[in-house]
Design a protein around this motif. Structure first.
Motif, short mmCIF file in Angstrom:
data_model
loop_
_atom_site.label_atom_id
_atom_site.label_comp_id
_atom_site.label_asym_id
_atom_site.label_seq_id
_atom_site.Cartn_x
_atom_site.Cartn_y
_atom_site.Cartn_z
N ALA A 260 30.72 24.68 9.54
CA ALA A 260 30.96 23.87 10.73
C ALA A 260 29.90 24.52 11.63
N ILE A 261 29.20 23.33 12.25
CA ILE A 261 28.29 23.84 13.35
C ILE A 261 28.65 23.18 14.50
N VAL A 262 28.98 23.87 15.62
CA VAL A 262 29.38 23.21 16.95
C VAL A 262 28.15 23.53 18.06
N PHE A 263 27.94 22.42 18.62
CA PHE A 263 26.78 22.54 19.65
C PHE A 263 27.46 22.54 21.06
N ALA A 264 26.79 23.09 21.80
CA ALA A 264 27.52 23.06 23.13
C ALA A 264 27.56 21.64 23.87
N ASP A 265 27.02 20.83 23.22
CA ASP A 265 26.94 19.46 23.94
C ASP A 265 28.17 18.75 23.13
N ALA A 266 28.89 19.24 22.15
CA ALA A 266 29.84 18.64 21.59
C ALA A 266 30.93 18.25 22.37
N ASP A 267 31.83 17.09 21.96
CA ASP A 267 33.02 16.95 22.82
C ASP A 267 34.18 18.03 22.41
N PHE A 268 34.26 18.88 23.32
CA PHE A 268 34.95 20.28 22.92
C PHE A 268 36.34 20.18 22.47
N GLY A 274 38.93 19.39 15.57
CA GLY A 274 38.41 18.89 14.29
C GLY A 274 38.13 20.46 13.19
N VAL A 275 37.67 21.46 14.00
CA VAL A 275 37.35 22.43 13.33
C VAL A 275 38.73 23.30 12.74
N ALA A 276 39.96 23.13 13.78
CA ALA A 276 41.04 23.72 13.43
C ALA A 276 41.89 22.94 11.81
N ARG A 277 41.43 21.58 11.99
CA ARG A 277 41.90 20.81 10.94
C ARG A 277 41.07 21.22 9.71
N SER A 278 39.81 21.27 9.91
CA SER A 278 38.80 21.61 8.59
C SER A 278 39.10 23.26 8.06
N SER A 279 39.72 23.98 9.07
CA SER A 279 39.67 25.23 8.56
C SER A 279 41.03 25.57 7.81
N LEU A 421 29.05 18.61 11.38
CA LEU A 421 28.31 18.99 12.69
C LEU A 421 29.16 18.51 13.86
N TRP A 422 29.31 19.15 15.11
CA TRP A 422 29.89 18.63 16.02
C TRP A 422 28.80 18.58 17.19
N THR A 423 28.38 17.47 17.60
CA THR A 423 27.22 17.34 18.69
C THR A 423 27.35 16.08 19.22
N SER A 424 26.90 15.66 20.20
CA SER A 424 26.79 14.39 21.05
C SER A 424 25.20 13.98 20.89
N GLU A 437 21.61 21.81 3.10
CA GLU A 437 21.39 21.63 1.54
C GLU A 437 23.17 21.67 1.09
N VAL A 438 23.63 20.56 1.27
CA VAL A 438 24.84 20.05 0.83
C VAL A 438 25.00 18.45 0.52
N GLY A 439 26.05 18.41 -0.38
CA GLY A 439 26.16 17.06 -0.75
C GLY A 439 26.81 16.05 -0.02
N VAL A 440 27.81 16.62 1.06
CA VAL A 440 28.55 15.78 1.97
C VAL A 440 28.28 16.34 3.26
N ILE A 441 28.08 15.55 4.27
CA ILE A 441 27.89 16.05 5.77
C ILE A 441 28.60 14.76 6.61
N TRP A 442 29.66 15.54 7.45
CA TRP A 442 30.28 15.06 8.27
C TRP A 442 29.88 15.09 9.66
N ILE A 443 29.45 14.08 10.66
CA ILE A 443 29.14 14.12 11.80
C ILE A 443 30.45 13.85 12.89
N ASN A 444 30.71 14.81 13.57
CA ASN A 444 32.07 14.47 14.65
C ASN A 444 33.27 14.15 13.74
N SER A 445 33.38 14.55 12.74
CA SER A 445 34.65 14.33 11.81
C SER A 445 34.66 15.28 10.62
N TRP A 446 35.63 15.01 9.75
CA TRP A 446 35.86 16.06 8.68
C TRP A 446 36.67 15.28 7.83
#
Ligand code: NAD
Length: 485
Positions: A260-268, A274-279, A421-424, A437-446
């Motif tokens: 999971a990649i979390v940018f500083a501009d993401a909705d914190f 989201g990351v708690a759920r995905s972990s 990915l978590w970013t605005s 290099e992955v088969g499935v990408i989620w942006i601001n979700s999982w």
């Protein structure tokens, strides 16, 4: 009286050779059921039953097959509570989770593939020829034959139906080997198939183990045309070796070590939740779970503290208690493995910002296979805990400074299943989606799934794609017919 799970062959339950093996309830460690162990002769019988059912089933109009599959979905829903109890007894997961995810998806898989199969066509190409008359090329779809379906234990009904529904919709017959840890819902489904009117032999279930047992015999069987497998990468490699002698068609959904990649501009707040759920969802036992979290440095400390707080809020315990939000690991052996990583992380200098041990639970849950949800920081990227799939409620969080650095970190390693990915910044999200290099990408979700979409992994995470028409393609041979006009 203890529950019994039996083989389902040619439309009837049987005990096979008479030997059984125990099925443990992971929430308590107590034996929940006895399971009939298939012999090699039972596997032969199941494959023969499937072969016998094939000619009539493949000739059944697709609309009729779809009607029967919709009845299977209705049948699962009519016995919802029974499926729920069986799934929870096998996995120990909270009722709330199985009620919201596993059982509804079991039914939904039959409906979606029934609909898709009815609407499926083939391409036609008009070809120019020297004489000007031309030619037509059109495709004909035919089922593969008998398909061996080999499933893991983490989402037993969901993953089984994800394979069985499209296979049957396209006119194949199946022999299913559920995980030895979770035989219940596959067995129950036999009765639902029979009640729905699916002909005997179209759906068969054989229980047992993998190497030198039911799984391997099924893969090696000369009358099994294809294998669809979800499980560990190492097991996939073993299956590939066995299947190679007859060059069988294979679909592999394998392991992952997802970032999971979390940018500083993401909705914190959203990113933390989201990351708690995905972990931690399903005790971290989803192939899609994030075990590596990369957070942009300006929000790193705040993010780790918030994620650790989320981890500490999770409540392990009784599956039937609505306050329970964390189930156990599947088995004593798997808990040993996960606790081995907890020890290795400590030895490698990790700081456990949450968890790191075993929760203190009252009886009978003190006999269950629980571990604490755990958040680590401070591990070297090359350490085993950061490169190997752990499959528990655990993640390692590391800071990054630049987008390119985050991308390189996420792409490192042998796996390539999914990323979140978590970013605005929409442009950045699209840029990274192209480069990951992955088969499935989620942006601001999982784990937001549309069952029509392609699903599968790159690198050691899989071979091929399932989902929507990708599944229907896997379960059919396409013949090209060229007609000179
Ligand atoms: P596993 O590989 O141990 O077992 C999966 C199945 O394969 C079981 O039914 C097992 O009995 C059978 N098996 C084992 N050895 C075999 C052999 N030599 N021949 C034939 N069959 C054999 O996997 P698991 O522990 O049940 O499941 C967890 C794994 O599954 C994790 O690695 C997870 O990432 C992966 N998984 C992947 C996806 C995905 O879609 N990519 C989804 C869920 C789980």
């Amino acid at each position: 009286m203890r529950q019994q799970w039996r083989l389902f062959i040619a439309g009837a339950y049987s005990d096979g050779g008479g030997e059984t093996f125990p099925d443990y309830n992971p929430a308590t460690g107590v034996v929940a059921a006895e399971v009939a162990l298939a012999t090699r002769a039972d596997v032969d019988r199941a494959v023969a039953a499937a072969n016998k059912a094939l000619p009539a089933w493949r000739k059944t109009p697709v609309a009729e097959r779809a009607r029967l599959l919709r009845r299977v979905a209705d049948g699962i829903e009519a016995r919802f509570d029974e499926f729920l109890r069986a799934e929870v007894a096998d996995t120990g997961k909270p009722y709330g989770l199985a009620r919201a995810l596993d059982v509804p998806r079991g039914a939904a898989n039959f409906r979606i593939f029934a609909d898709l199969a009815v609407g499926l066509g083939t391409e036609c190409f008009e070809t120019h020829t020297e004489d000007g008359a031309g030619a037509l090329n059109y495709g004909l779809r035919r089922p593969l034959g008998v398909v061996g379906v080999i499933c893991p234990w983490n989402l037993p009904l969901l993953l089984l139906t994800w394979k069985v529904a499209p296979a049957l919709a396209m006119g194949n017959a199946v022999v299913v080997k559920p995980s030895e840890e979770t035989p219940a819902t596959a067995a129950l489904l036999g009765e639902v198939m029979a009640t729905a009117g699916v002909p005997p032999g179209v759906y068969n279930v054989v229980h047992g183990f993998g190497p030198e047992s039911v799984g391997e015999w099924l893969v090696a069987h000369p009358d099994v045309a294809a294998i669809t497998f979800t499980g560990e990468t190492r097991t996939g490699q073993a299956i590939m070796r066995t299947a190679a002698t007859r060059a069988k068609r294979l679909s592999f959904e394998l392991g992952g070590k997802n970032a999971a990649i979390v940018f500083a501009d993401a909705d914190f707040e959203r990113a933390v939740a989201g990351v708690a759920r995905s972990s931690f969802l399903n005790g971290g036992q989803v192939c899609l779970c994030s075990e590596r979290v990369y957070v942009e440095r300006p929000i790193f400390e705040r993010f780790v503290a918030a994620l650790a707080a989320e981890a500490r809020r999770l409540r392990p315990g009784a599956p039937e208690d609505s306050a329970t939000t964390l189930g156990p690991l599947i088995s004593a052996a798997h808990r040993e493995k996960v606790l081995g990583y907890y020890a290795a992380a400590r030895a490698a200098g990790a700081e456990a910002r949450a968890g790191g041990g075993v929760p203190d639970l009252p009886p009978p849950y003190d006999g269950g296979y629980f571990v604490e949800p755990t958040v680590w920081t401070g591990l070297p990227e090359q350490s085993a805990c950061v490169t190997e799939e752990i499959f528990g409620p655990v993640c390692h969080v590391a800071p990054f400074d630049e987008e390119e650095e985050a991308l390189a970190l996420a792409n490192a390693g042998d796996y390539g299943l999914c990323a979140a990915l978590w970013t605005s910044d929409l442009a950045r999200a699209h840029r990274l989606a192209q480069a990951l290099e992955v088969g499935v990408i989620w942006i601001n979700s999982w784990f937001l799934r549309d069952l029509r979409t392609p699903f599968g992994g790159m690198k050691l995470s899989g071979v091929g794609r399932e989902g929507g028409r990708y599944s229907l393609d896997f379960y059919t041979e396409i013949k090209n017919v060229c007609v000179k006009l």
